[in-house]
Design a protein around this motif. Structure first.
Motif, PDB file in Angstrom:
ATOM      1  N   GLN A 159       0.857  -1.183   0.000  1.00 42.21           N
ATOM      2  CA  GLN A 159       0.000   0.000   0.000  1.00 42.21           C
ATOM      3  C   GLN A 159       0.892   1.232   0.000  1.00 42.21           C
ATOM      4  O   GLN A 159       1.783   1.356   0.837  1.00 42.21           O
ATOM      5  CB  GLN A 159      -0.915   0.017   1.227  1.00 42.21           C
ATOM      6  CG  GLN A 159      -1.919  -1.128   1.243  1.00 42.21           C
ATOM      7  CD  GLN A 159      -2.920  -1.012   2.366  1.00 42.21           C
ATOM      8  OE1 GLN A 159      -2.565  -0.849   3.522  1.00 42.21           O
ATOM      9  NE2 GLN A 159      -4.199  -1.121   2.032  1.00 42.21           N
ATOM     10  N   MET A 160       0.652   2.129  -0.947  1.00 42.41           N
ATOM     11  CA  MET A 160       1.465   3.335  -1.083  1.00 42.41           C
ATOM     12  C   MET A 160       0.566   4.556  -0.973  1.00 42.41           C
ATOM     13  O   MET A 160      -0.454   4.656  -1.670  1.00 42.41           O
ATOM     14  CB  MET A 160       2.194   3.324  -2.424  1.00 42.41           C
ATOM     15  CG  MET A 160       3.242   4.408  -2.592  1.00 42.41           C
ATOM     16  SD  MET A 160       4.241   4.075  -4.080  1.00 42.41           S
ATOM     17  CE  MET A 160       5.313   5.510  -4.099  1.00 42.41           C
ATOM     18  N   VAL A 161       0.932   5.473  -0.082  1.00 45.33           N
ATOM     19  CA  VAL A 161       0.087   6.632   0.239  1.00 45.33           C
ATOM     20  C   VAL A 161       0.974   7.866   0.380  1.00 45.33           C
ATOM     21  O   VAL A 161       2.043   7.791   1.004  1.00 45.33           O
ATOM     22  CB  VAL A 161      -0.667   6.400   1.565  1.00 45.33           C
ATOM     23  CG1 VAL A 161      -1.619   7.561   1.850  1.00 45.33           C
ATOM     24  CG2 VAL A 161      -1.419   5.073   1.550  1.00 45.33           C
ATOM     25  N   PRO A 162       0.564   9.017  -0.166  1.00 45.88           N
ATOM     26  CA  PRO A 162       1.323  10.243   0.097  1.00 45.88           C
ATOM     27  C   PRO A 162       1.373  10.520   1.600  1.00 45.88           C
ATOM     28  O   PRO A 162       0.378  10.334   2.311  1.00 45.88           O
ATOM     29  CB  PRO A 162       0.516  11.319  -0.644  1.00 45.88           C
ATOM     30  CG  PRO A 162      -0.229  10.585  -1.704  1.00 45.88           C
ATOM     31  CD  PRO A 162      -0.562   9.260  -1.095  1.00 45.88           C
ATOM     32  N   ALA A 163       2.530  10.976   2.063  1.00 48.81           N
ATOM     33  CA  ALA A 163       2.726  11.185   3.501  1.00 48.81           C
ATOM     34  C   ALA A 163       1.703  12.152   4.089  1.00 48.81           C
ATOM     35  O   ALA A 163       1.146  11.906   5.167  1.00 48.81           O
ATOM     36  CB  ALA A 163       4.141  11.689   3.760  1.00 48.81           C
ATOM     37  N   ASP A 164       1.426  13.244   3.379  1.00 43.68           N
ATOM     38  CA  ASP A 164       0.497  14.233   3.927  1.00 43.68           C
ATOM     39  C   ASP A 164      -0.916  13.687   4.036  1.00 43.68           C
ATOM     40  O   ASP A 164      -1.650  13.999   4.984  1.00 43.68           O
ATOM     41  CB  ASP A 164       0.534  15.520   3.100  1.00 43.68           C
ATOM     42  CG  ASP A 164       0.182  15.303   1.633  1.00 43.68           C
ATOM     43  OD1 ASP A 164       0.241  14.152   1.157  1.00 43.68           O
ATOM     44  OD2 ASP A 164      -0.154  16.296   0.955  1.00 43.68           O
ATOM     45  N   VAL A 165      -1.300  12.846   3.096  1.00 47.20           N
ATOM     46  CA  VAL A 165      -2.631  12.238   3.129  1.00 47.20           C
ATOM     47  C   VAL A 165      -2.725  11.225   4.271  1.00 47.20           C
ATOM     48  O   VAL A 165      -3.734  11.170   4.989  1.00 47.20           O
ATOM     49  CB  VAL A 165      -2.955  11.560   1.787  1.00 47.20           C
ATOM     50  CG1 VAL A 165      -4.276  10.805   1.863  1.00 47.20           C
ATOM     51  CG2 VAL A 165      -2.980  12.588   0.661  1.00 47.20           C
ATOM     52  N   PHE A 166      -1.681  10.435   4.432  1.00 49.41           N
ATOM     53  CA  PHE A 166      -1.654   9.438   5.508  1.00 49.41           C
ATOM     54  C   PHE A 166      -1.834  10.125   6.868  1.00 49.41           C
ATOM     55  O   PHE A 166      -2.584   9.650   7.723  1.00 49.41           O
ATOM     56  CB  PHE A 166      -0.338   8.667   5.471  1.00 49.41           C
ATOM     57  CG  PHE A 166      -0.264   7.522   6.440  1.00 49.41           C
ATOM     58  CD1 PHE A 166      -0.842   6.299   6.130  1.00 49.41           C
ATOM     59  CD2 PHE A 166       0.386   7.660   7.653  1.00 49.41           C
ATOM     60  CE1 PHE A 166      -0.770   5.233   7.021  1.00 49.41           C
ATOM     61  CE2 PHE A 166       0.459   6.606   8.551  1.00 49.41           C
ATOM     62  CZ  PHE A 166      -0.122   5.389   8.235  1.00 49.41           C
ATOM     63  N   LYS A 167      -1.150  11.232   7.052  1.00 53.88           N
ATOM     64  CA  LYS A 167      -1.267  11.971   8.312  1.00 53.88           C
ATOM     65  C   LYS A 167      -2.659  12.597   8.454  1.00 53.88           C
ATOM     66  O   LYS A 167      -3.203  12.645   9.557  1.00 53.88           O
ATOM     67  CB  LYS A 167      -0.186  13.048   8.375  1.00 53.88           C
ATOM     68  CG  LYS A 167       1.230  12.495   8.446  1.00 53.88           C
ATOM     69  CD  LYS A 167       2.272  13.601   8.299  1.00 53.88           C
ATOM     70  CE  LYS A 167       3.679  13.023   8.272  1.00 53.88           C
ATOM     71  NZ  LYS A 167       4.712  14.081   8.025  1.00 53.88           N
ATOM     72  N   LYS A 168      -3.206  13.045   7.349  1.00 52.99           N
ATOM     73  CA  LYS A 168      -4.518  13.703   7.377  1.00 52.99           C
ATOM     74  C   LYS A 168      -5.602  12.753   7.879  1.00 52.99           C
ATOM     75  O   LYS A 168      -6.514  13.184   8.613  1.00 52.99           O
ATOM     76  CB  LYS A 168      -4.861  14.206   5.976  1.00 52.99           C
ATOM     77  CG  LYS A 168      -6.207  14.893   5.873  1.00 52.99           C
ATOM     78  CD  LYS A 168      -6.450  15.393   4.456  1.00 52.99           C
ATOM     79  CE  LYS A 168      -7.801  16.084   4.338  1.00 52.99           C
ATOM     80  NZ  LYS A 168      -8.037  16.587   2.952  1.00 52.99           N
TER      81      LYS A 168
END
Length: 243
Positions: A159-168
């Motif tokens: 699973q790959m997620v942009p860091a800012d989205v993951f934190k959001k």
């Protein structure tokens, strides 16, 4: 150089596979990256081996929840990349350099992309007929759900997620013993696009299905998914460690 991709690998008693997994990841040269191993209280040589190959090893804190979701979250806490790539400890990526170029390119081409997963296969030398049939069907279903219906769902192996989205979205739900991977992509699809990359394929050992059998594993998968949808928690109270 700041890493573009933080590869986060949760572990618990993975001494038999962790070296080969990390050695495979160390072949990556096409993008700047870091490898983070987040350990879940291993009692074997996992941490010792991981320290030979990983950039960061996050040891288990007894106060943390002992779920794979918690392990992934604690790995993400120390990550510095633009993207977080969560990978299981028994995964191999063939031609990892082209693979990663394609993975990053999906995000560059679709600015609304918030979650990326891949096709999943069992290593050719270990795959049974049942493995091939089940994963072919599941990959087809996941591709249709993500890429056509825009309903987020995913294998946990990649699973790959942009860091800012993951934190959001506050990362994985640590209360989930199972189906935390599905839950993450379900929440992601409510704020953007989730996709299964047509050009992306990974291989794993298939060890859980081989140990407990496909009928039991499919019942667990379906049961946990249904409970997730209805009750917002997993059916399983404990996810047995298979090594």
């Amino acid at each position: 150089m700041k890493p573009l991709v933080s590869i986060i690998v949760p572990t618990r008693n993975e001494e038999s596979v962790i070296a080969s997994t990390l050695i495979n990841l160390r072949k990556l040269t096409s993008v700047p990256y870091e490898i983070i191993v987040s350990d879940g209280m291993s009692t074997d040589r996992t941490v010792e081996i991981a320290r030979e190959y990983a950039d960061i090893v996050v040891p288990h804190n007894p106060e943390w929840k002992r779920t794979i979701a918690a392990g992934r979250n604690h790995g993400a806490e120390v990550a510095t990349g633009e993207y977080y790539l969560f990978l299981d400890a028994d995964v191999t990526i063939h031609d990892i350099n082209n693979f990663m170029i394609h993975a990053v390119d999906y995000f560059k081409k679709d600015k609304k992309l918030v979650g990326l997963t891949s096709f999943l296969r069992v290593h050719p030398g270990q795959a049974t007929i049942a493995d091939r049939l089940v994963f072919a069907a599941q990959c087809g279903l996941y591709f249709f759900m993500n890429n056509v219906l825009q309903i987020g769902t995913s294998f946990g192996e990649f699973q790959m997620v942009p860091a800012d989205v993951f934190k959001k979205i506050n990362g994985y739900n640590e209360n989930f013993v199972a189906s935390e991977d599905y839950d993450l992509f379900s929440r992601l699809s409510k704020i953007g696009h989730t996709r299964m990359g047509w050009k992306l394929q990974i291989f794993h050992t298939g060890r859980r299905a081989h140990a407990i059998g496909w009928p039991k594993l499919l019942r667990l998968w379906v049961g946990n998914t249904i409970y997730n949808l209805i009750y917002r928690h997993s059916l399983s109270s404990e996810w047995e460690v298979i090594r």
